[in-house]
Design a protein around this motif. Structure first.
Motif, PDB file in Angstrom:
ATOM      1  N   THR A 222       0.823  -1.224   0.000  1.00  0.00           N
ATOM      2  CA  THR A 222       0.000   0.000   0.000  1.00  0.00           C
ATOM      3  C   THR A 222       0.853   1.269   0.000  1.00  0.00           C
ATOM      4  O   THR A 222       0.348   2.355  -0.260  1.00  0.00           O
ATOM      5  CB  THR A 222      -0.967   0.054   1.219  1.00  0.00           C
ATOM      6  OG1 THR A 222      -0.204   0.123   2.420  1.00  0.00           O
ATOM      7  CG2 THR A 222      -1.880  -1.160   1.260  1.00  0.00           C
ATOM      8  N   HIS A 228      -4.225   4.459  -5.715  1.00  0.00           N
ATOM      9  CA  HIS A 228      -5.392   4.333  -4.837  1.00  0.00           C
ATOM     10  C   HIS A 228      -5.718   5.610  -4.062  1.00  0.00           C
ATOM     11  O   HIS A 228      -6.656   5.621  -3.269  1.00  0.00           O
ATOM     12  CB  HIS A 228      -5.173   3.177  -3.847  1.00  0.00           C
ATOM     13  CG  HIS A 228      -4.151   3.462  -2.771  1.00  0.00           C
ATOM     14  ND1 HIS A 228      -2.792   3.356  -2.965  1.00  0.00           N
ATOM     15  CD2 HIS A 228      -4.294   3.856  -1.475  1.00  0.00           C
ATOM     16  CE1 HIS A 228      -2.156   3.659  -1.847  1.00  0.00           C
ATOM     17  NE2 HIS A 228      -3.037   3.979  -0.930  1.00  0.00           N
ATOM     18  N   HIS A 233      -8.508   7.091  -0.246  1.00  0.00           N
ATOM     19  CA  HIS A 233      -8.238   8.183   0.716  1.00  0.00           C
ATOM     20  C   HIS A 233      -8.895   9.496   0.286  1.00  0.00           C
ATOM     21  O   HIS A 233      -8.227  10.533   0.246  1.00  0.00           O
ATOM     22  CB  HIS A 233      -6.729   8.439   0.813  1.00  0.00           C
ATOM     23  CG  HIS A 233      -5.891   7.257   1.173  1.00  0.00           C
ATOM     24  ND1 HIS A 233      -6.065   6.538   2.336  1.00  0.00           N
ATOM     25  CD2 HIS A 233      -4.841   6.665   0.531  1.00  0.00           C
ATOM     26  CE1 HIS A 233      -5.153   5.566   2.388  1.00  0.00           C
ATOM     27  NE2 HIS A 233      -4.406   5.619   1.293  1.00  0.00           N
ATOM     28  N   ASP A 354      -5.573   2.160   4.734  1.00  0.00           N
ATOM     29  CA  ASP A 354      -4.715   1.174   4.052  1.00  0.00           C
ATOM     30  C   ASP A 354      -4.810  -0.226   4.676  1.00  0.00           C
ATOM     31  O   ASP A 354      -4.930  -1.218   3.965  1.00  0.00           O
ATOM     32  CB  ASP A 354      -3.261   1.640   4.072  1.00  0.00           C
ATOM     33  CG  ASP A 354      -3.077   2.915   3.264  1.00  0.00           C
ATOM     34  OD1 ASP A 354      -3.259   2.865   2.047  1.00  0.00           O
ATOM     35  OD2 ASP A 354      -2.788   3.962   3.863  1.00  0.00           O
TER      36      ASP A 354
HETATM   37 FE   LIG Z   1      -2.612   4.477   1.054  1.00  0.00          FE
END
Ligand SMILES: [Fe+2]
Ligand code: FES
Length: 398
Positions: A222, A228, A233, A354
């Motif tokens: 992550t 992502h 987030h 995460d």
């Molecule tokens: Fe992250």
């Protein structure tokens, strides 16, 4: 408080980070990212197979140098640190001459842990029967010593573990062919980039540990892509940095990444002499499991956010040591408070976002249907290189 930065290193550091920012701005303008040649498939067994995890612990974590801490975690003679995430409890001690020793934290008498708290001291006394050792691990006190006549005292010292301190990093290695650690050989070309950071002057601000119910690789993955950011987030990191743009530098086993921060665009049209000096230098990854995030807080300055992700006791658990350092300069109390808040913010994002997705993913991979494989995109270039390095080491060992 921190020690002063070396002006020559500061120049090199700035040049390196400005070069990185130029490339980052170019990617932001063109809305493109560094890419690998092709997507890559990953067998879920590397995340879920207990046999693989056992071999991996020996091959990756015991058979190569691993960073146990930063120099200024134990700055003075008599300072000590426990490091137990590799399995056995290890004890790191700075001796009277300022050299770091590492030992098994294992009493030669009956195996008790010799040190259980890490206050500064001139000798170490086992709490079970009070055998006492100097900072070089030599037995110097043994109550009722007549009971042990016939055993050479020099055989009753603490068991040393190979250790080396370089570039402000303390490396240990539990096994392997060579008795000592050649840090420059291990870091290769990456050594000079790390030297620019002056980690030997980085002062600890805050540290904590985060447990995760996912394999250490799932958790660590992550950290290696920004693909992502917007989706996972949206309220946190996604507000601060662009998604799916990454600059990637490969240093063999090690690497450096940069993700564009939102405010970069504010100075994109400005002359470089007007760029903010407290710069963002990216993520420095030391194989296998260490990420040094060279980051800054507007109006406060730079900090180093260090994450190290280790396997847990089972294949589907991991332990992350999170620590925040201030670089080579004297921070004010207000700065330190802000860096501490940043530490807590990072810990919260990692834990709630995460590692929550990691836990769910791990569970799914454990029950993955026959033939299922995950896929890393061309844009997940850092993860691809890292998994290839890991596979290469593991296939040599298997
Ligand atoms: Fe992250
Ligand atoms: S086990 Fe340490 S002194 Fe006995």
């Amino acid at each position: 408080m921190g020690s002063a930065a070396d002006p020559a290193m500061e120049v090199l550091r700035r040049e390196s980070h400005y070069a990185l920012r130029r490339r980052t701005l170019e990617r932001m303008r063109s809305k493109t990212t560094d890419l690998d040649a092709a997507p890559m498939r990953i067998d879920p067994a590397v995340y879920t197979d207990p046999d693989y995890a056992r071999q991996e612990r020996l091959a990756i974590f015991h058979g190569h140098p691993v960073v146990a801490g930063l120099s200024r975690d134990i700055p003075e003679p008599g300072d000590m640190m426990l490091f137990d995430v590799l399995g056995p409890s290890l004890l790191l001690v700075r001796n009277k001459a300022g050299v770091v020793n590492a030992f098994r934290n294992l009493c030669p008498h009956r195996g008790a842990k010799v040190v259980t708290d890490c206050s500064r001291r001139t000798r170490m006394t086992c709490r079970f029967h009070a055998w006492t050792f100097d900072l070089d691990g030599k037995l110097i006190g043994q109550p009722g010593k007549e009971g042990f006549e016939g055993i050479d005292r020099s055989d009753l010292g603490l068991i040393p573990v190979p250790v080396a301190e370089r570039y402000g990093l303390i490396f240990v290695q539990l096994s392997g062919e060579r008795p000592d650690i050649d840090v420059d050989d291990w870091l290769g070309d990456f050594a000079s980039e790390l030297a620019h950071l002056e980690l030997d002057k980085a002062e600890p601000v805050r540290r904590s540990e985060i447990g995760c119910e996912a394999n250490w690789k799932y958790a660590l993955d992550t950290y290696g892509e920004s693909y992502h950011f917007a989706s996972l987030h949206p309220e946190t990191i996604g507000q601060l940095a662009y998604s799916n743009i990454m600059i990637y530098d490969n240093y063999g086993l090690h690497s450096r990444l940069a993700f564009p921060r939102g405010e970069f665009m504010d100075y994109a049209e400005r002359d470089e002499s007007d760029w903010p000096h407290t710069n963002y230098g990216g993520l420095y990854n030391i194989f296998p499991n260490m990420v040094i995030n060279v980051n800054s807080i507007a109006g406060v300055g730079q900090f180093y956010g260090v994450s190290r992700v280790f396997p847990g006791d089972t294949v589907d658990s991991s332990r992350t040591l999170l620590s925040t350092y201030q670089p080579a300069h004297a921070g004010t109390e207000i700065d330190i408070a802000r860096w501490s808040e940043m530490h807590d913010f990072i810990q919260r994002v990692v834990t709630e976002e995460d590692y929550s997705v990691s836990r769910d993913g791990q569970q799914n991979l454990t029950w993955a249907p026959e033939g299922y494989q995950t896929v890393l995109g061309r844009n997940e270039i850092a993860l691809q290189h890292w998994h290839r390095n890991l596979n290469r080491i593991m296939s040599n060992k298997r």
